[in-house]
Structure formats: structure tokens, C-alpha cells
Design a protein around this motif. Structure first.
Motif, PDB file in Angstrom:
ATOM      1  N   ALA A   1       0.861  -1.176   0.000  1.00 27.57           N
ATOM      2  CA  ALA A   1       0.000   0.000   0.000  1.00 27.57           C
ATOM      3  C   ALA A   1       0.904   1.235   0.000  1.00 27.57           C
ATOM      4  O   ALA A   1       2.127   1.124  -0.078  1.00 27.57           O
ATOM      5  CB  ALA A   1      -0.907  -0.021   1.225  1.00 27.57           C
ATOM      6  N   THR A   2       0.322   2.408   0.124  1.00 29.34           N
ATOM      7  CA  THR A   2       1.124   3.636   0.158  1.00 29.34           C
ATOM      8  C   THR A   2       2.031   3.625   1.390  1.00 29.34           C
ATOM      9  O   THR A   2       1.585   3.324   2.500  1.00 29.34           O
ATOM     10  CB  THR A   2       0.216   4.873   0.190  1.00 29.34           C
ATOM     11  N   GLY A   3       3.304   3.914   1.157  1.00 25.81           N
ATOM     12  CA  GLY A   3       4.275   3.901   2.249  1.00 25.81           C
ATOM     13  C   GLY A   3       4.807   2.515   2.548  1.00 25.81           C
ATOM     14  O   GLY A   3       5.473   2.321   3.572  1.00 25.81           O
ATOM     15  N   GLU A   4       4.551   1.531   1.680  1.00 20.94           N
ATOM     16  CA  GLU A   4       5.017   0.158   1.893  1.00 20.94           C
ATOM     17  C   GLU A   4       5.816  -0.323   0.683  1.00 20.94           C
ATOM     18  O   GLU A   4       5.754   0.258  -0.413  1.00 20.94           O
ATOM     19  CB  GLU A   4       3.830  -0.778   2.143  1.00 20.94           C
ATOM     20  N   VAL A   5       6.542  -1.404   0.898  1.00 21.30           N
ATOM     21  CA  VAL A   5       7.399  -1.960  -0.149  1.00 21.30           C
ATOM     22  C   VAL A   5       7.403  -3.480  -0.047  1.00 21.30           C
ATOM     23  O   VAL A   5       7.242  -4.045   1.049  1.00 21.30           O
ATOM     24  CB  VAL A   5       8.840  -1.398  -0.025  1.00 21.30           C
ATOM     25  N   VAL A   6       7.549  -4.150  -1.192  1.00 20.34           N
ATOM     26  CA  VAL A   6       7.728  -5.606  -1.243  1.00 20.34           C
ATOM     27  C   VAL A   6       9.128  -5.895  -1.741  1.00 20.34           C
ATOM     28  O   VAL A   6       9.580  -5.308  -2.745  1.00 20.34           O
ATOM     29  CB  VAL A   6       6.679  -6.257  -2.187  1.00 20.34           C
ATOM     30  N   LEU A   7       9.843  -6.772  -1.049  1.00 17.25           N
ATOM     31  CA  LEU A   7      11.206  -7.130  -1.433  1.00 17.25           C
ATOM     32  C   LEU A   7      11.228  -8.529  -2.040  1.00 17.25           C
ATOM     33  O   LEU A   7      10.498  -9.419  -1.598  1.00 17.25           O
ATOM     34  CB  LEU A   7      12.137  -7.099  -0.214  1.00 17.25           C
ATOM     35  N   GLY A   8      12.076  -8.693  -3.055  1.00 20.91           N
ATOM     36  CA  GLY A   8      12.294 -10.028  -3.599  1.00 20.91           C
ATOM     37  C   GLY A   8      12.977 -10.905  -2.565  1.00 20.91           C
ATOM     38  O   GLY A   8      13.768 -10.416  -1.748  1.00 20.91           O
TER      39      GLY A   8
ATOM     40  N   VAL B   1      12.572  -4.752  -6.132  1.00 20.65           N
ATOM     41  CA  VAL B   1      11.862  -3.980  -5.123  1.00 20.65           C
ATOM     42  C   VAL B   1      10.592  -3.448  -5.761  1.00 20.65           C
ATOM     43  O   VAL B   1      10.627  -2.924  -6.873  1.00 20.65           O
ATOM     44  CB  VAL B   1      12.717  -2.808  -4.596  1.00 20.65           C
ATOM     45  N   GLN B   2       9.472  -3.597  -5.066  1.00 23.91           N
ATOM     46  CA  GLN B   2       8.199  -3.120  -5.612  1.00 23.91           C
ATOM     47  C   GLN B   2       7.487  -2.254  -4.575  1.00 23.91           C
ATOM     48  O   GLN B   2       7.442  -2.591  -3.395  1.00 23.91           O
ATOM     49  CB  GLN B   2       7.290  -4.297  -5.996  1.00 23.91           C
ATOM     50  N   THR B   3       6.945  -1.143  -5.064  1.00 28.46           N
ATOM     51  CA  THR B   3       6.120  -0.273  -4.231  1.00 28.46           C
ATOM     52  C   THR B   3       4.972   0.222  -5.104  1.00 28.46           C
ATOM     53  O   THR B   3       4.867  -0.174  -6.265  1.00 28.46           O
ATOM     54  CB  THR B   3       6.943   0.895  -3.656  1.00 28.46           C
ATOM     55  N   ASN B   4       4.113   1.109  -4.559  1.00 29.44           N
ATOM     56  CA  ASN B   4       3.023   1.582  -5.420  1.00 29.44           C
ATOM     57  C   ASN B   4       3.337   2.971  -5.974  1.00 29.44           C
ATOM     58  O   ASN B   4       4.281   3.628  -5.541  1.00 29.44           O
ATOM     59  CB  ASN B   4       1.677   1.548  -4.692  1.00 29.44           C
ATOM     60  N   LEU B   5       2.544   3.393  -6.946  1.00 25.76           N
ATOM     61  CA  LEU B   5       2.832   4.633  -7.664  1.00 25.76           C
ATOM     62  C   LEU B   5       2.702   5.857  -6.755  1.00 25.76           C
ATOM     63  O   LEU B   5       3.496   6.798  -6.867  1.00 25.76           O
ATOM     64  CB  LEU B   5       1.872   4.759  -8.861  1.00 25.76           C
ATOM     65  N   THR B   6       1.759   5.821  -5.841  1.00 29.96           N
ATOM     66  CA  THR B   6       1.560   6.962  -4.934  1.00 29.96           C
ATOM     67  C   THR B   6       2.789   7.197  -4.081  1.00 29.96           C
ATOM     68  O   THR B   6       3.190   8.347  -3.822  1.00 29.96           O
ATOM     69  CB  THR B   6       0.329   6.728  -4.047  1.00 29.96           C
ATOM     70  N   THR B   7       3.417   6.133  -3.632  1.00 35.15           N
ATOM     71  CA  THR B   7       4.624   6.254  -2.808  1.00 35.15           C
ATOM     72  C   THR B   7       5.735   6.953  -3.571  1.00 35.15           C
ATOM     73  O   THR B   7       6.431   7.822  -3.030  1.00 35.15           O
ATOM     74  CB  THR B   7       5.090   4.861  -2.350  1.00 35.15           C
ATOM     75  N   VAL B   8       5.910   6.600  -4.831  1.00 41.30           N
ATOM     76  CA  VAL B   8       6.959   7.229  -5.648  1.00 41.30           C
ATOM     77  C   VAL B   8       6.617   8.702  -5.883  1.00 41.30           C
ATOM     78  O   VAL B   8       7.495   9.577  -5.831  1.00 41.30           O
ATOM     79  CB  VAL B   8       7.117   6.482  -6.989  1.00 41.30           C
TER      80      VAL B   8
END
Length: 490
Positions: free
Chosen positions: A228-235, A288-295
Motif C-alpha cells: 500500500a502507500t508507504g510500503e514496499v515488497v522485497l524479492g 523492489v516493488q512499491t506503489n505509484l503513490t509512494t513514488v
């Protein structure tokens, strides 16, 4: 035997040249009696002889000396002439042709079995290579599409420039892509590289950072959830850099990420933000994956202009993916050049499939060389058959069988050689595919050889065509044999 061959086509005239030559008196009388029976049956029998005994047996003697008739003597009344009913020409029917072809193949069974086996190897090799190519391509697609949605395609500007403005995908681009047939929706996305990730005193550089879109499948996240916003997924492999033994324990913890942007003066600006790890995916190392709002928030914090640099095009049906991709590739910019290029895993799959298919077509072509060998074998065998069956051909021709019937007879044999070799090849292929797929399923969970009905039909057609082409020259030679010379052939 010679008299029987002469009578086979029911001629009106029989010319016998020295019919009693080298015969003893008993056999001579039997031949003369047979001549009388033939004459009594309504045929004209002319005997050419130096024997006065034979001449006196006839009803009329025409004597020649030095090539000139010197006297003509009638000895007795001729045999009565019966009404003659001519026999129809002995044209071979399709059924008779097939029966004769199969009978001759059984007569030379061992040799024909070797030919069929040799020819089947070539067909088997070609079909196996095509099936293996299809299976390998299917396996690669299965592995890739198990991580991403197959109906989602990534699109970027067709440029090699690193300028964010030239790489930018705008709302007008989204509208243009959205208007294409079979496109459900279009999503903006951001792709970056060499992203610094830090947790405590440990830090690592992620090769790839990408915002999540519908292309990402939920099952690709092994533990946790989409960011979600302010979060990240790591490989998973990348997460091991911070916790080698227990990468999943990073979930719920915070990491600091730093990405580099460009300000209006085209100077690099580092943007840093602390993000919560929402999940760990099975992606490759460095992902590394995050959402567009975070960027967007990262850019806004530094008052930099954000530019999305790719779009995800979601297509309504898997069958329409290729056609939509082709349409995207043909879209032109104002300068007349192609505006978009496919990126991400979708483009990789397309390129990979092309190379895999090309490689196995080449292997199939190499395997097809054995088809040439089998064609040569068939030519040799049929030429040998010409010499072996010369008398048979002579008898058939004497019976009134047409030249084209003789040609069709040999082509029929070639047809069956091709048909039987293709059936044997398909049997071999199915057996090999069965055992290979059992092993592959056990170890990789996928059938590695896919034999389709089209490949089977292709194998049968190719085998028959090659056999028929190989038989054209021998069959043509057979049909041109002179019946008289054929009957006299030893």
C-alpha cells in the motif's frame, strides 16, 4: 508358358516361330495338337518352321525361298470360323492396384520393413523436434506467466534517451492506448534502477525497482501482501541480504530506500523515504516493488516533477494479446517513427518464444536430412524392383494393362511405404513423448513434449509426398518398358 502368355490377351492371330524346335517327338505331337485346338477355337495360327512334318500338319502351306513365296498349297479345309467376342482391355482397377501393391510388399517383407523403419526415423526426428520446441516454449511461458498476468503488457516510449521527459508516458498516451480494440484499461507505472535500500547498518543496491500494476499476480508474493502507500515488497533473494536465514522476518519492519531523480537543472537529487515491508515475493535478486503513490510522494517531498515512464495495458482476453501487441508496435509518433516499445516480462516472453521456435525449426530441418536419406532408399529399392519385376510388367502389358496403370501401381507401393513409415514414426514419437513427459512431470511438473494433431498430419503428409516424389522416376521407367522385351528378359 510362351503360348499361355500369347493367349492371355485373347489375340486373333498367333504367330509361332519354330514351336517344335528342340522338342522330342512326343512333345512335338502335343504342341501340334495344341495348335489344332487353338485354330479350332477360331484363331489364325501361323507356324514358321523348317520341319516338313510340322508344315504337313497344317491346313495350308505357304513356301518361301530366299524371301520369295514360290508356292501356296492348301492341304485340307480350314477350321470353321467362330463368332469372336473380343475381351475388354485389362485396365487395372483401383482395388486391383492396391491389392497388387500390398501383395508385392508382403513378398519382399523384410526389405520393405527396413525401408519403413529407416524412413520413419526421419519423420520421428522432425515431429519430435517440433513437439519439443512447443513443449519448451510452453514451459518457459508457464514459468514466466506464473509470476505475471499474461494479459497485461508493459509499454514504454520507443527511445534510447535517459531524459525523463522523453521517457515520460503521459495521459495522452494512456488515452491513445485505451482506444485500441480489446484493451480493458491502461495504468501508469514507474521503473527505476540502482535503488539503495538500508536497514540499520546493512545496505544493498537493488538492480530494479518497479511500481505495482495489474501485471503483478498476488500469488507471486510468497508471504505478506501487496504494498500500500508507504510500503514496499522485497524479492526473496534481495531480502536475504538483510536476514540471510529468515528473510520473511523482514515483514512489518521498516527499510529506508533512496532513489535518484533529476531537477530542472538536470542535476541528480537523492530522494529518501522510510517504508514498511509489506511482503516478500519470489522475484529475482534485486527486485523492489512499491506503489505509484509512494513514488509520487518521494518526488513531491523534493519538489521534483514526477514522470511515469511506462504503462501497463490490460487486454480483455489471452487470445487477443498478440494482436494488441502488434497494434501497439505499429503506432507512430508525429515524426513518423514508431512511438512505443514493449518492455518487461511480456516483451521477454515474445522474444524468447521467437528464439525458441527458431532454434527448434533449425533442429527439425537438420533432422529432416534423414528424410532425404529415406527418399534415396525408396528410389534405390524401386529401381531394383524394376529389374526384379520386368517379366511381371511384360505380362501385365501383354494383357492390355496401360502404361499409366503400371506407373500407378509403383506409385501405390511408394504411397504405402510413406504411409506405413509415418504411422511407425508417430508410434515412436508418442512412446518417447509419453516416457519423457512422465519424467519431466515428476521433476519440473510440466510436460516437455507437446505433440499436436497438426504435427501428426504434417508427418503423414510429408512422408507420403517424399515417397511419391522418390517413386516418380522409377515408376516412369517401369511404364515405358517394352512388353516384348520384358517377356524375353532373363
Amino acid at each position: 508358358m510362351a503360348i499361355a502368355r500369347a493367349l492371355a490377351s485373347d489375340p486373333d492371330i498367333i504367330i509361332a516361330d519354330e514351336p517344335t524346335g528342340a522338342l522330342d517327338s512326343q512333345n512335338t505331337q502335343e504342341i501340334l495338337t495344341l495348335m489344332d485346338q487353338i485354330a479350332a477355337d477360331g484363331k489364325l495360327v501361323i507356324c514358321v518352321t523348317h520341319s516338313q512334318e510340322v508344315a504337313d500338319h497344317g491346313t495350308r502351306i505357304v513356301h518361301m525361298a530366299d524371301g520369295v513365296i514360290d508356292h501356296d498349297t492348301r492341304l485340307k479345309d480350314p477350321f470353321p470360323v467362330k463368332e469372336h467376342v473380343a475381351l475388354p482391355a485389362k485396365h487395372l482397377s483401383f482395388t486391383a492396384m492396391v491389392k497388387m501393391a500390398l501383395k508385392h510388399m508382403r513378398y519382399n517383407l523384410k526389405r520393405n520393413l527396413l525401408i519403413i523403419f529407416g524412413a520413419s526415423i526421419g519423420i520421428f526426428s522432425v515431429i519430435l523436434m517440433l513437439g519439443l520446441g512447443r513443449g519448451v516454449k510452453g514451459y518457459m511461458n508457464h514459468e514466466i506467466y506464473s509470476q505475471i498476468k499474461p494479459t497485461a503488457v508493459q509499454v514504454a516510449q520507443n527511445t534510447d534517451s535517459q531524459d525523463p521527459k522523453k521517457l515520460a508516458v503521459t495521459q495522452s498516451d494512456l488515452s491513445r492506448l485505451q482506444k485500441l480494440s480489446h484493451v480493458k484499461k491502461v495504468q501508469l507505472g514507474y521503473y527505476g534502477s540502482n535503488v539503495q535500500v538500508q536497514r540499520g547498518n546493512a545496505s544493498a543496491t537493488a538492480q530494479v525497482m518497479q511500481t505495482t500494476t495489474d501485471q503483478m499476480l498476488a500469488k507471486s508474493i510468497k508471504k505478506g501482501q501487496r504494498p500500500a502507500t508507504g510500503e514496499v515488497v522485497l524479492g526473496k533473494d534481495f531480502a536475504r541480504k538483510f536476514n540471510k536465514k529468515h528473510p520473511y522476518r523482514l515483514i512489518g519492519k521498516s527499510v529506508k530506500i533512496s532513489i535518484t531523480g533529476m531537477n530542472k537543472q538536470h542535476l541528480p537529487v537523492v530522494m529518501t523515504k522510510s517504508l514498511k515491508v509489506s511482503g516478500v515475493s519470489d522475484g529475482s535478486a534485486g527486485q523492489v516493488q512499491t506503489n505509484l503513490t509512494t513514488v509520487r510522494q518521494l518526488y513531491a517531498a523534493k519538489k521534483l516533477t514526477f514522470h511515469a515512464n511506462f504503462a501497463t495495458v490490460v487486454i480483455d482476453n489471452l487470445q487477443n494479446v498478440t494482436s494488441v501487441q502488434d497494434k501497439i508496435k505499429t503506432l507512430k509518433a508525429s515524426n513518423g517513427k514508431k512511438q512505443y516499445q514493449l518492455t518487461g516480462a511480456g516483451a521477454l516472453v515474445s522474444t524468447l518464444n521467437t528464439y525458441i521456435q527458431l532454434a527448434f525449426y533449425v533442429l527439425a530441418a537438420i533432422a529432416g536430412i534423414s528424410l532425404l536419406v529415406s527418399a534415396i532408399m525408396i528410389i534405390v529399392v524401386l529401381y531394383i524392383s524394376v529389374s526384379e519385376r520386368t517379366k511381371e510388367i511384360g505380362i501385365l502389358r501383354a494383357l492390355g494393362v496401360r502404361r499409366k496403370d503400371i506407373r500407378r501401381l509403383f506409385l501405390s507401393e511408394a504411397f504405402f511405404l510413406g504411409l506405413f513409415s509415418s504411422v511407425l514414426a508417430l508410434t515412436f514419437t508418442e512412446l518417447v513423448a509419453y516416457f519423457a513427459n512422465n519424467v519431466a512431470t515428476k521433476y519440473i511438473g510440466y510436460s516437455i513434449i507437446e505433440i499436436t494433431s497438426n504435427y501428426m498430419i504434417f508427418g503423414i503428409v510429408v512422408a507420403i509426398i517424399i515417397s511419391l516424389l522418390a517413386a516418380l522416376a522409377p515408376a516412369g521407367q517401369d511404364s515405358k518398358l517394352d512388353p516384348i522385351e520384358s517377356l524375353a528378359y532373363e
